[in-house]
Design an enzyme around this catalytic site. Structure first.
Site, short mmCIF file in Angstrom:
data_model
loop_
_atom_site.label_atom_id
_atom_site.label_comp_id
_atom_site.label_asym_id
_atom_site.label_seq_id
_atom_site.Cartn_x
_atom_site.Cartn_y
_atom_site.Cartn_z
N GLU A 1 0.83 -1.21 0.00
CA GLU A 1 0.00 0.00 0.00
C GLU A 1 0.87 1.26 0.00
OE1 GLU A 1 -4.08 -0.38 1.47
OE2 GLU A 1 -3.43 1.01 3.02
N GLU B 1 2.04 1.79 -3.49
CA GLU B 1 0.93 2.27 -4.31
C GLU B 1 0.67 3.76 -4.03
OE1 GLU B 1 -2.71 0.26 -3.39
OE2 GLU B 1 -3.62 0.74 -5.32
N CYS C 1 -8.68 -2.51 3.47
CA CYS C 1 -8.63 -3.68 4.38
C CYS C 1 -10.01 -4.13 4.84
CB CYS C 1 -7.85 -3.35 5.65
SG CYS C 1 -6.24 -2.72 5.35
N SER D 1 -7.51 1.41 -2.72
CA SER D 1 -6.24 0.71 -2.93
C SER D 1 -6.51 -0.66 -3.56
CB SER D 1 -5.55 0.53 -1.58
OG SER D 1 -4.57 -0.47 -1.66
N LYS E 1 -16.11 -10.18 6.96
CA LYS E 1 -15.06 -11.01 6.36
C LYS E 1 -15.64 -12.31 5.80
CE LYS E 1 -11.21 -8.67 7.04
NZ LYS E 1 -10.40 -8.19 5.93
N GLU F 1 -16.37 -11.35 2.41
CA GLU F 1 -15.13 -11.19 1.64
C GLU F 1 -14.58 -12.55 1.22
OE1 GLU F 1 -11.81 -8.35 2.93
OE2 GLU F 1 -10.77 -10.27 2.95
N GLU G 1 -13.59 -12.81 -6.45
CA GLU G 1 -12.23 -12.26 -6.67
C GLU G 1 -11.17 -13.04 -5.91
OE1 GLU G 1 -14.90 -10.52 -5.82
OE2 GLU G 1 -14.95 -8.54 -6.74
N CYS H 1 -11.47 -2.51 14.02
CA CYS H 1 -11.80 -3.94 14.17
C CYS H 1 -11.89 -4.38 15.63
CB CYS H 1 -10.75 -4.79 13.46
SG CYS H 1 -10.56 -4.36 11.73
S1 SF4 Z 1 -14.34 -5.66 11.95
FE1 SF4 Z 1 -15.44 -3.88 11.16
S2 SF4 Z 1 -13.79 -2.39 10.77
FE2 SF4 Z 1 -12.82 -4.40 10.93
S3 SF4 Z 1 -12.72 -5.17 8.84
FE3 SF4 Z 1 -14.62 -5.94 9.74
S4 SF4 Z 1 -16.21 -4.48 9.14
FE4 SF4 Z 1 -14.22 -3.48 8.85
#
Ligand code: SF4
Ligand code: SF4
Ligand code: SF4
Length: 564
Positions: free
Chosen positions: A281, A284, A301, A321, A356, A359, A364, A500
């Site tokens: 990063e 970049e 992130c 990013s 997550k 994600e 991807e 987080c």
């Molecule tokens: S815990 Fe919350 S701030 Fe951390 S990556 Fe997940 S959604 Fe984003």
């Protein structure tokens, strides 16, 4: 000198000192007021009526929505109030399913807790719980069950006021009232970004994190599968809360010991992935500064933020990013190495984060149709697994993560708190890197739990403006400024307020405890001998042996418009 002002609470004079409402003042006296719908960070709704107080004339008022006035005399625990609260609880229980023993929130539910506190021994009213209420399990991040909803509205205010998403709201009136998405669509087809902040405030089991524990146990039990697991930075300072350790204490060593005992073959720290992110990063950012294109660079992130941008501001996607999140960088390298060796593997990520899960399932991050992260479990799910395995967490002797990916830097560890990514990048890009310089970087303005922090740094001849933001309502304000043409060079966005450490998958905590978690991560950083990502010796080996020439394939991604 202004005269001191007092409210008499249960016969004791209590000084008013800027408290917004009686509830805050009462809590100062050591009385824990019952409430379902009051959260200091949300607007006052005053709907549950559990926090009623009685004045000397017999008048009742809700403590959460009554400002303290000098000379008031109130009681918090009279016979009339006890009867009143029991009635409310019985009515709520009458309209609630009776699945406590199998509910994910069993023992953590406020309704259960208050029913016990007020000694409810039976419910005099017929059960009117929505019998055919369908659970909405369409989202990969969270599930909703209307049969457990007490209509406190906490989730609605969180989603609208703090997150600016507006995926859910009240629908219909009177006894038909429910919490719903627009037009009753499944959550997966709504603007929901999967942040899980509604889960964190829901007092019952009506909104819970999607449970993915079973496939993890199954993989561990399969002798033909090699299991690996990575643990995100924020997990280490929050998991202990439900296992007898206070918030903020770093229990990473015990988590590793627990995971070894459960049977995982390889255990790693996502902080190494964060170190890789810092290098990629930063490079970049430097490139964009010299070309002047796609500024500000906005961090990538946080999957809750990515979805927010995709759904609400797709025109800003080029600013994001191209770096994969630390979890995905770590996973792509682990899976790549397993493929080299021809191993059948199953990779688990322990995250503070509900988003997550989404994600991990994105196209991807699949190779030949298979995800790099097979399953994401949250901190809370790991607590459940530790309990299920019968492990006495307190008694576990701390253990180190495994090699060859076992060395981390403090820069990677602070990714778990708002401002951490920015600080880690600054540590990497500053010209002078003495201990004193690293300490100076800590004071630039990125630390602290304010929702928007901004400051300038000087780079050569130019002055750069950096903005650190957490909570999506705050992000929205900054995005509007960018769209209005304001010059900003770098923006860190974390969807969860405070970052987080307060993710939707963490054990629930009150404000002071949340602050302890951030302090805990900064302490862990200070205790590490490597404080800057580029000092991590493993990175050189990784670049030399695996990454160089394959940076895009392993470490980068381009997000497009995508629905959950
Ligand atoms: S815990 Fe919350 S701030 Fe951390 S990556 Fe997940 S959604 Fe984003
Ligand atoms: S997960 Fe986040 S975006 Fe989705 S409904 Fe809950 S608060 Fe709203
Ligand atoms: S889902 Fe939970 S937070 Fe939302 S209104 Fe129902 S009980 Fe309250």
């Amino acid at each position: 000198m202004t005269e001191k002002q007092y409210v008499t609470i249960d016969g004791i004079p209590v000084e008013i000192n800027g408290e917004k409402n009686l509830l805050e003042l009462i809590n100062k006296t050591g009385v824990k007021m019952p409430t379902f719908c009051y959260h200091s960070e949300l607007s006052v709704y005053g709907a549950c009526r559990m926090c009623m107080v009685e004045d000397e004339r017999g008048g009742l008022s809700a403590a959460c929505s009554t400002p303290p006035r000098a000379g008031m005399k109130i009681q918090t625990n009279t016979e009339r109030l006890r009867r009143y609260r029991k009635n409310i609880l019985e009515l709520l229980l009458a309209n609630h399913c009776r699945d406590c023993t199998t509910c994910q929130n069993n023992t953590k539910c406020k309704l259960q807790d208050l029913a016990m506190r007020f000694n409810i021994e039976g419910v005099r009213f017929p059960n009117t719980a929505k019998s055919n209420a369908e659970e909405d399990s369409s989202s990969v991040c969270i599930s909703r069950d209307a049969g457990k909803c007490i209509l406190c509205g906490d989730c609605v205010r969180m989603c609208n006021e703090i997150q600016n998403v507006g995926a859910i709201d009240f629908a219909y009136r009177g006894s038909n009232m429910v919490i719903s998405t627009a037009f009753g669509k499944p959550l997966a087809e709504s603007p929901c970004v999967g942040c899980g902040q509604c889960v964190a405030v829901c007092p019952t089991g009506a909104i819970v994190v999607k449970n993915n524990i079973s496939p993890v146990w199954k993989a561990i039990s399969d002798p033909d599968v090699r299991t690996s697991v990575q643990i995100a930075p924020a997990v280490r300072v929050a998991l202990g809360r439900e296992l007898g350790v206070k918030d903020g204490e770093d229990v990473m060593g015990k988590i590793v010991a627990a995971l070894h005992r459960m049977g995982f073959d390889e255990i790693y720290d996502t902080s190494l992935g964060a170190d890789l992110t810092v290098l990629e990063e930063s490079a970049e950012f430097m490139e964009r500064l010299s070309s002047g294109e796609n500024l500000p660079l906005i961090t990538s992130c946080c999957p809750g933020w990515i979805q927010y941008c995709e759904k609400k501001h797709p025109e800003l996607l080029p600013n994001i990013s191209t770096c994969r999140s630390p979890m995905q960088m770590m996973a792509s390298i682990l899976k790549d190495q397993a493929k080299e060796k021809g191993e059948k593997t199953f990779h688990v990520a322990v995250m503070p984060c509900t988003a997550k899960k989404f994600e991990a399932a994105r196209d991807e991050f699949k190779v030949d149709g298979a995800p790099n992260v097979d399953v994401v479990i949250t901190t809370q799910e790991l607590v459940t697994m530790i309990k299920e395995a019968g492990l006495m967490f307190d008694a576990l002797e701390p253990e180190a993560v495994d090699m060859p990916f076992g060395t981390i830097s403090g820069a990677g560890v602070i990714f778990g708190v708002t401002g951490g990514v920015t600080e880690a990048v600054l540590r990497h890009v500053i010209a002078n890197k003495s201990r004193a310089d690293i300490m100076m970087v800590a004071n630039c303005g990125q630390r602290g739990d304010e929702g928007i922090k901004e400051f300038d740094i000087t780079a050569g001849e130019s002055k750069l403006r950096l903005v650190v933001v957490s909570g999506l309502s705050n992000a929205e304000k900054v995005l509007q400024r960018i769209k209005n043409g304001e010059k900003i060079d770098f923006v860190e966005v974390m969807a969860c307020p405070g970052g987080c450490v307060n993710g939707g998958g963490q054990p629930f905590a009150v404000r002071q405890d949340k602050e302890e978690r951030s302090k805990g991560l900064y302490k862990s950083d200070r205790l590490l001998s490597i404080r800057r990502a580029e000092q991590n010796p493993i990175l050189k080996t990784l670049y030399d042996d695996i990454i160089r020439g394959r940076e895009h394939e392993l470490l980068h991604v381009h997000y497009g418009k995508h629905n959950q």
